[in-house]
Design an enzyme around this catalytic site. Structure first.
Site, PDB file in Angstrom:
ATOM      1  N   GLY A   1       1.251  10.594   1.982  1.00  0.00           N
ATOM      2  CA  GLY A   1       1.973  11.868   2.014  1.00  0.00           C
ATOM      3  C   GLY A   1       2.579  12.225   3.356  1.00  0.00           C
TER       4      GLY A   1
ATOM      5  CG  MET B   1       3.765   3.745  -4.727  1.00  0.00           C
ATOM      6  SD  MET B   1       5.294   3.070  -4.024  1.00  0.00           S
ATOM      7  CE  MET B   1       5.072   1.334  -4.382  1.00  0.00           C
TER       8      MET B   1
ATOM      9  CG  LEU C   1      10.360   8.282 -12.174  1.00  0.00           C
ATOM     10  CD1 LEU C   1      11.073   9.199 -11.195  1.00  0.00           C
ATOM     11  CD2 LEU C   1       9.272   9.033 -12.931  1.00  0.00           C
TER      12      LEU C   1
ATOM     13  CG  HIS D   1      13.823   1.338  -1.900  1.00  0.00           C
ATOM     14  ND1 HIS D   1      12.581   0.949  -2.335  1.00  0.00           N
ATOM     15  CD2 HIS D   1      14.557   0.195  -1.798  1.00  0.00           C
ATOM     16  CE1 HIS D   1      12.561  -0.366  -2.485  1.00  0.00           C
ATOM     17  NE2 HIS D   1      13.742  -0.845  -2.170  1.00  0.00           N
TER      18      HIS D   1
ATOM     19  CG  ASP E   1      14.220   1.068  -5.458  1.00  0.00           C
ATOM     20  OD1 ASP E   1      13.959   2.280  -5.443  1.00  0.00           O
ATOM     21  OD2 ASP E   1      13.351   0.191  -5.394  1.00  0.00           O
TER      22      ASP E   1
ATOM     23  CD  GLU F   1       9.474   5.119   4.992  1.00  0.00           C
ATOM     24  OE1 GLU F   1       9.580   4.026   4.432  1.00  0.00           O
ATOM     25  OE2 GLU F   1       8.428   5.795   4.959  1.00  0.00           O
TER      26      GLU F   1
END
Length: 226
Positions: free
Chosen positions: A18, A110, A113, A132, A174, A203
């Protein structure tokens, strides 16, 4: 981005530590005061991101394929697994839409969908974005950093460069439209863990940048519709 958009309700999906969620939480008090995280959902009960959400008084939910009895642990029948995943995704969409978010952010989520999740959100015009750790069209799916690192040491990594992107989520893993991309040059000597550390640091910045852009795009689209 000359002015802040309206208050924007966000659901964040996580599976682990997180740290990108934390970057979003921290941004609500300075960079993005309009960002209102209304729920954090994890598919792993022990994900530390759930603790980060609770510490920030953000409602949480745990939604898991096995504990939710969608299929048994170790289920091998592909037809059973596919049906279970579709039911799981349909229920996840219902859980999210009950909160009436404006956007969904996958921050280390992870779980692939399916349209059973994506279609109900698209019908309500709720975009889904994902972080990603690879460049567009490269290293789709899990293990992206490891695969880029291996290719670099085999001399196969194009321009010795990997990267990170924030993109819109579609059913092809992705492959959705990139929102923002950052290139990361591989180095020698550098361990895999050192490369991961550099990528994770980037990120935390990129998820804020990508979320900002996606939110501004969202409100621009809504103003056209009105």
């Amino acid at each position: 981005m000359a002015h802040d958009p309206p208050t924007t309700k966000v659901t964040v999906l996580i599976s682990g530590e997180g740290s990108n969620l934390q970057a979003l939480i921290d941004a609500t008090s300075n960079l993005m005061p309009y960002l209102k995280i209304i729920r954090v959902i994890s598919n792993r009960a022990k994900a530390n991101g759930l603790n980060r959400a609770r510490n920030a008084s953000i409602p949480t939910a745990y939604h898991n394929l096995v504990s939710g009895k969608y299929h048994a642990s170790g289920e091998k029948d592909p037809a059973v697994v596919t049906a279970a995943r579709e039911k799981y995704d349909a229920d996840l969409a219902k859980i999210i839409l009950e909160d009436e978010p404006d956007i969904v952010v996958c921050a280390g989520w992870m779980h692939i969908l399916t349209p059973k999740f994506l279609d109900p959100l698209a019908a309500r015009k709720v975009p889904v974005i994902n972080l990603h750790p690879a460049l567009p069209g490269k290293y789709d799916g899990a293990g992206a950093i490891e695969r880029a690192y291996d290719d670099y040491h085999k001399g196969k990594l194009e321009h010795d460069t990997t990267g990170i992107m924030i993109h819109y989520v579609i059913s092809e893993v992705d492959r959705g439209e990139p929102i923002v991309v950052r290139q990361i040059k591989c180095r020698t000597p550098e361990t895999l863990d050192e490369l991961k550390g550099r990528i994770h640091a980037e990120e935390h910045q990129l998820i804020l940048e990508g979320t900002q852009i996606a939110i501004h795009n969202l409100w621009a689209e809504r103003s056209k519709d009105n």
